[in-house]
Enzyme design. Structure first.
Site, PDB file in Angstrom:
ATOM      1  N   SER A 113     -13.743 -37.412  14.181  1.00 46.43           N
ATOM      2  CA  SER A 113     -12.501 -37.626  12.919  1.00 46.43           C
ATOM      3  C   SER A 113     -12.401 -39.087  12.741  1.00 46.43           C
ATOM      4  O   SER A 113     -12.131 -39.806  13.822  1.00 46.43           O
ATOM      5  CB  SER A 113     -11.268 -36.766  12.885  1.00 46.43           C
ATOM      6  OG  SER A 113     -10.599 -36.850  11.699  1.00 46.43           O
ATOM      7  N   LYS A 162     -13.481 -29.122  14.857  1.00 47.56           N
ATOM      8  CA  LYS A 162     -13.513 -29.831  13.738  1.00 47.56           C
ATOM      9  C   LYS A 162     -13.559 -29.286  12.672  1.00 47.56           C
ATOM     10  O   LYS A 162     -12.873 -29.818  11.488  1.00 47.56           O
ATOM     11  CB  LYS A 162     -14.744 -31.065  14.029  1.00 47.56           C
ATOM     12  CG  LYS A 162     -14.953 -31.676  12.799  1.00 47.56           C
ATOM     13  CD  LYS A 162     -13.855 -33.039  12.854  1.00 47.56           C
ATOM     14  CE  LYS A 162     -13.480 -33.929  11.554  1.00 47.56           C
ATOM     15  NZ  LYS A 162     -14.984 -34.351  10.663  1.00 47.56           N
ATOM     16  N   HIS A 166     -10.008 -28.512  11.582  1.00 40.83           N
ATOM     17  CA  HIS A 166      -9.295 -29.727  11.105  1.00 40.83           C
ATOM     18  C   HIS A 166      -9.794 -30.005   9.677  1.00 40.83           C
ATOM     19  O   HIS A 166      -8.974 -30.414   9.101  1.00 40.83           O
ATOM     20  CB  HIS A 166     -10.006 -30.761  12.268  1.00 40.83           C
ATOM     21  CG  HIS A 166      -9.434 -32.429  11.671  1.00 40.83           C
ATOM     22  ND1 HIS A 166     -10.200 -32.947  10.857  1.00 40.83           N
ATOM     23  CD2 HIS A 166      -8.542 -33.043  12.273  1.00 40.83           C
ATOM     24  CE1 HIS A 166      -9.916 -34.203  10.506  1.00 40.83           C
ATOM     25  NE2 HIS A 166      -8.820 -34.280  11.282  1.00 40.83           N
ATOM     26  N   ASN A 167     -11.012 -29.801   9.516  1.00 44.16           N
ATOM     27  CA  ASN A 167     -11.349 -30.244   8.147  1.00 44.16           C
ATOM     28  C   ASN A 167     -10.696 -29.180   7.186  1.00 44.16           C
ATOM     29  O   ASN A 167     -10.351 -29.536   5.825  1.00 44.16           O
ATOM     30  CB  ASN A 167     -12.716 -30.353   7.953  1.00 44.16           C
ATOM     31  CG  ASN A 167     -13.367 -31.852   8.240  1.00 44.16           C
ATOM     32  OD1 ASN A 167     -12.688 -32.326   9.224  1.00 44.16           O
ATOM     33  ND2 ASN A 167     -14.214 -32.181   7.930  1.00 44.16           N
ATOM     34  N   GLU A 179      -7.205 -30.530   6.557  1.00 46.96           N
ATOM     35  CA  GLU A 179      -7.251 -31.778   5.828  1.00 46.96           C
ATOM     36  C   GLU A 179      -7.555 -31.308   4.438  1.00 46.96           C
ATOM     37  O   GLU A 179      -6.776 -31.846   3.537  1.00 46.96           O
ATOM     38  CB  GLU A 179      -8.777 -32.270   6.073  1.00 46.96           C
ATOM     39  CG  GLU A 179      -9.070 -33.781   5.428  1.00 46.96           C
ATOM     40  CD  GLU A 179     -10.207 -34.330   6.102  1.00 46.96           C
ATOM     41  OE1 GLU A 179     -10.352 -34.492   7.066  1.00 46.96           O
ATOM     42  OE2 GLU A 179     -11.375 -34.275   5.528  1.00 46.96           O
TER      43      GLU A 179
HETATM   44  N1  LIG Z   1     -18.143 -40.362   6.902  1.00 46.47           N
HETATM   45  C1  LIG Z   1     -17.081 -39.800   7.403  1.00 46.47           C
HETATM   46  O1  LIG Z   1     -16.003 -40.026   7.158  1.00 46.47           O
HETATM   47  C2  LIG Z   1     -17.391 -38.668   8.818  1.00 46.47           C
HETATM   48  C3  LIG Z   1     -16.311 -38.774   9.524  1.00 46.47           C
HETATM   49  C4  LIG Z   1     -16.571 -37.662  10.512  1.00 46.47           C
HETATM   50  C5  LIG Z   1     -18.074 -36.896  10.663  1.00 46.47           C
HETATM   51  N2  LIG Z   1     -18.859 -37.204   9.601  1.00 46.47           N
HETATM   52  C6  LIG Z   1     -20.371 -36.808   9.801  1.00 46.47           C
HETATM   53  O2  LIG Z   1     -20.963 -37.740  10.631  1.00 46.47           O
HETATM   54  C7  LIG Z   1     -22.433 -37.553  10.206  1.00 46.47           C
HETATM   55  C8  LIG Z   1     -22.788 -38.837   9.516  1.00 46.47           C
HETATM   56  O3  LIG Z   1     -22.111 -39.044   8.692  1.00 46.47           O
HETATM   57  P1  LIG Z   1     -22.041 -40.652   8.001  1.00 46.47           P
HETATM   58  O4  LIG Z   1     -20.886 -40.868   7.002  1.00 46.47           O
HETATM   59  O5  LIG Z   1     -22.099 -41.849   8.988  1.00 46.47           O
HETATM   60  O6  LIG Z   1     -23.357 -40.474   7.219  1.00 46.47           O
HETATM   61  P2  LIG Z   1     -24.302 -41.880   6.598  1.00 46.47           P
HETATM   62  O7  LIG Z   1     -25.049 -41.420   5.463  1.00 46.47           O
HETATM   63  O8  LIG Z   1     -23.599 -42.914   6.191  1.00 46.47           O
HETATM   64  O9  LIG Z   1     -25.348 -42.021   7.740  1.00 46.47           O
HETATM   65  C9  LIG Z   1     -26.333 -41.184   8.230  1.00 46.47           C
HETATM   66  C10 LIG Z   1     -27.431 -42.189   8.660  1.00 46.47           C
HETATM   67  O10 LIG Z   1     -28.413 -41.517   9.130  1.00 46.47           O
HETATM   68  C11 LIG Z   1     -29.598 -42.002   8.797  1.00 46.47           C
HETATM   69  N3  LIG Z   1     -30.797 -40.849   8.771  1.00 46.47           N
HETATM   70  C12 LIG Z   1     -30.773 -39.893   8.014  1.00 46.47           C
HETATM   71  N4  LIG Z   1     -32.058 -39.254   8.262  1.00 46.47           N
HETATM   72  C13 LIG Z   1     -32.486 -39.835   9.413  1.00 46.47           C
HETATM   73  C14 LIG Z   1     -33.531 -39.375  10.482  1.00 46.47           C
HETATM   74  N5  LIG Z   1     -34.487 -38.457  10.095  1.00 46.47           N
HETATM   75  N6  LIG Z   1     -33.647 -39.894  11.382  1.00 46.47           N
HETATM   76  C15 LIG Z   1     -32.809 -41.215  11.864  1.00 46.47           C
HETATM   77  N7  LIG Z   1     -31.802 -41.723  10.828  1.00 46.47           N
HETATM   78  C16 LIG Z   1     -31.469 -40.717   9.961  1.00 46.47           C
HETATM   79  C17 LIG Z   1     -29.453 -42.725   7.530  1.00 46.47           C
HETATM   80  O11 LIG Z   1     -30.522 -43.774   7.444  1.00 46.47           O
HETATM   81  C18 LIG Z   1     -27.953 -43.220   7.670  1.00 46.47           C
HETATM   82  O12 LIG Z   1     -28.070 -44.400   8.074  1.00 46.47           O
HETATM   83  C19 LIG Z   1     -22.470 -36.376   9.204  1.00 46.47           C
HETATM   84  O13 LIG Z   1     -22.860 -35.240   9.705  1.00 46.47           O
HETATM   85  C20 LIG Z   1     -20.943 -36.363   8.672  1.00 46.47           C
HETATM   86  O14 LIG Z   1     -20.616 -35.150   7.989  1.00 46.47           O
HETATM   87  C21 LIG Z   1     -18.910 -38.066   8.857  1.00 46.47           C
HETATM   88  O1  LIG Z   2     -12.135 -36.000   9.786  1.00 43.59           O
HETATM   89  C1  LIG Z   2     -12.729 -36.740   9.087  1.00 43.59           C
HETATM   90  O2  LIG Z   2     -12.974 -37.857   9.672  1.00 43.59           O
HETATM   91  C2  LIG Z   2     -13.106 -36.360   7.859  1.00 43.59           C
HETATM   92  O3  LIG Z   2     -12.846 -34.955   7.622  1.00 43.59           O
HETATM   93  C3  LIG Z   2     -14.632 -36.268   7.852  1.00 43.59           C
HETATM   94  O4  LIG Z   2     -15.334 -35.595   8.502  1.00 43.59           O
HETATM   95  C4  LIG Z   2     -15.179 -36.709   6.403  1.00 43.59           C
HETATM   96  O5  LIG Z   2     -14.713 -37.433   5.641  1.00 43.59           O
HETATM   97  C5  LIG Z   2     -15.636 -35.273   5.776  1.00 43.59           C
HETATM   98  O6  LIG Z   2     -17.072 -35.364   6.053  1.00 43.59           O
HETATM   99  C6  LIG Z   2     -15.589 -35.057   4.402  1.00 43.59           C
HETATM  100  O7  LIG Z   2     -15.730 -33.619   4.315  1.00 43.59           O
HETATM  101  P1  LIG Z   2     -15.869 -33.029   2.797  1.00 43.59           P
HETATM  102  O8  LIG Z   2     -16.988 -33.569   2.060  1.00 43.59           O
HETATM  103  O9  LIG Z   2     -15.983 -31.576   2.883  1.00 43.59           O
HETATM  104  O10 LIG Z   2     -14.612 -33.355   1.813  1.00 43.59           O
END
Ligand SMILES: NC(=O)c1ccc[n+]([C@@H]2O[C@H](COP(=O)([O-])OP(=O)(O)OC[C@H]3O[C@@H](n4cnc5c(N)ncnc54)[C@H](O)[C@@H]3O)[C@@H](O)[C@H]2O)c1
Ligand SMILES: O=C(O)[C@H](O)[C@@H](O)[C@H](O)[C@H](O)COP(=O)(O)O
Length: 303
Positions: A121, A173, A176-177, A180
């Site tokens: 997170s 997680k 947590h979401n 959220e």
């Molecule tokens: N953005 C957030 O706030 C957040 C917070 C916590 C967790 N997450 C989770 O973390 C993960 C990544 O999220 P993000 O926001 O960084 O996404 P993002 O889309 O910014 O990044 C994903 C990356 O993966 C790469 N990718 C896609 N397919 C691929 C493949 N087959 N091989 C290699 N690289 C590949 C893309 O090019 C991209 O750079 C997701 O599961 C998301 O739910 C996101």
């Molecule tokens: O804890 C965190 O950093 C957030 O929860 C993070 O995981 C992200 O912003 C979610 O991917 C959004 O989730 P939704 O698309 O379901 O709103």
């Protein structure tokens, strides 16, 4: 080289950066070459393919995935199963469904490959603030990952937890979401009510800024809301559509399975669904029924 980060987007990119700054040797792989190039200047070593990890990382290997959940994570894990060796460790830090993580751990275990699910997170602010981390895995895996968790967390001794066995990290997680969603919903509803009380002409930027200090509801979500409202209170350019990526749905499914009431979280998820529904067939039907039984007026769609 200490570990590989697969997926260098908003999360993986900044996590790699935070680890590099903490002195870790980080190997990176992403299908988008721009994402890799941006980090090479900061010390990341680019892996040309997943297969290349085997030669570039010393055994036992640690490979951290920060990929979109679902098919991309599933396929990458299948590929990695053929690349890695017994004793290697794969961590899924994405927002995956805990049941998928349990299944994947069992599949990798057949080849002697270890697996941990880490709920992460902190979003795009994690580079600066550190990440909240919830680990699911064995005590042995937790010990092995501790230096990495300490570097990614807001401080070495806080902000990370060994939550339980495989699955527990993503389960924590998920909840947590769900929380959220509920907190966001409460803030949005309250601020909407304030805005609608036109006679008082509330300045929501000033009010939320004041609430940030000393009140019971001060929080990071409120900080971010106040920050946005300071530059735009009307939100005229923001479409009223709230996406969701799965965690809220899984939380509600789990509550149904366990028979646990979570009305606030469920309602906040359904509010998002409502916002995503452009057809609004249910509301049109309600208006029609009211007309049919009571002869009440119906507004024409273009009104
Ligand atoms: N953005 C957030 O706030 C957040 C917070 C916590 C967790 N997450 C989770 O973390 C993960 C990544 O999220 P993000 O926001 O960084 O996404 P993002 O889309 O910014 O990044 C994903 C990356 O993966 C790469 N990718 C896609 N397919 C691929 C493949 N087959 N091989 C290699 N690289 C590949 C893309 O090019 C991209 O750079 C997701 O599961 C998301 O739910 C996101
Ligand atoms: O804890 C965190 O950093 C957030 O929860 C993070 O995981 C992200 O912003 C979610 O991917 C959004 O989730 P939704 O698309 O379901 O709103």
């Amino acid at each position: 080289m200490d570990l590989a980060m697969i997926g260098l987007g908003r999360m993986g990119g900044n996590m790699a950066r935070r680890l590099l700054r903490a002195g870790f040797g980080v190997l990176g792989y992403d299908q988008a070459s721009e994402a890799v190039r941006a980090l090479e200047a900061e010390g990341l070593v680019a892996a040309p393919s997943l297969e290349a990890l085997r030669g570039l990382l010393p055994a036992p290997r640690t490979v951290w995935l920060m990929l979109p959940a679902g098919a991309i994570t599933e396929n990458t894990l299948s590929e990695l199963a053929n690349v890695l060796e017994p004793g290697d460790l794969v961590i899924d830090g994405g927002n995956a469904y805990y049941k998928d993580s349990q299944r994947r751990a069992a599949r990798l275990a057949e080849r002697g490959i270890l697996f941990a699910d880490v709920g992460v997170s902190g979003g795009v602010w994690g580079l600066e603030n550190g990440y909240g981390l919830m680990l699911g895995g064995t005590p042995e895996v937790a010990r092995r990952l501790e230096p990495v968790l300490r570097a990614l967390a807001p401080s070495p001794d806080s902000g990370w937890v060994h939550a339980g066995p495989v699955g527990a990290g993503h389960f924590a997680k998920m909840v947590h979401n769900g929380i959220e969603y509920g907190m966001m919903q409460a803030l949005a509803e309250g601020l909407n009510l304030l805005r609608k009380k036109r006679e008082f002409g509330f300045d929501l930027a000033r009010l939320t800024e004041a609430w940030r200090h000393g009140t019971v509801i001060r929080s990071w979500l409120l900080d971010l809301t106040a920050q946005y409202l300071a530059s735009d209170q009307d939100l005229g350019d923001i479409a009223p559509v709230v996406a969701d990526s799965g965690e809220g749905r899984w939380t509600v499914l789990e509550a149904v399975e366990l028979g646990v009431p979570i009305p606030v979280i469920t309602q906040s998820l359904f509010t998002r669904f409502e916002s995503q529904d452009e057809e609004d067939y249910d509301e049109r039907l309600l208006a029609v029924m009211r007309k049919m039984f009571g002869g009440h007026g119906v507004r024409k769609a273009q009104d």
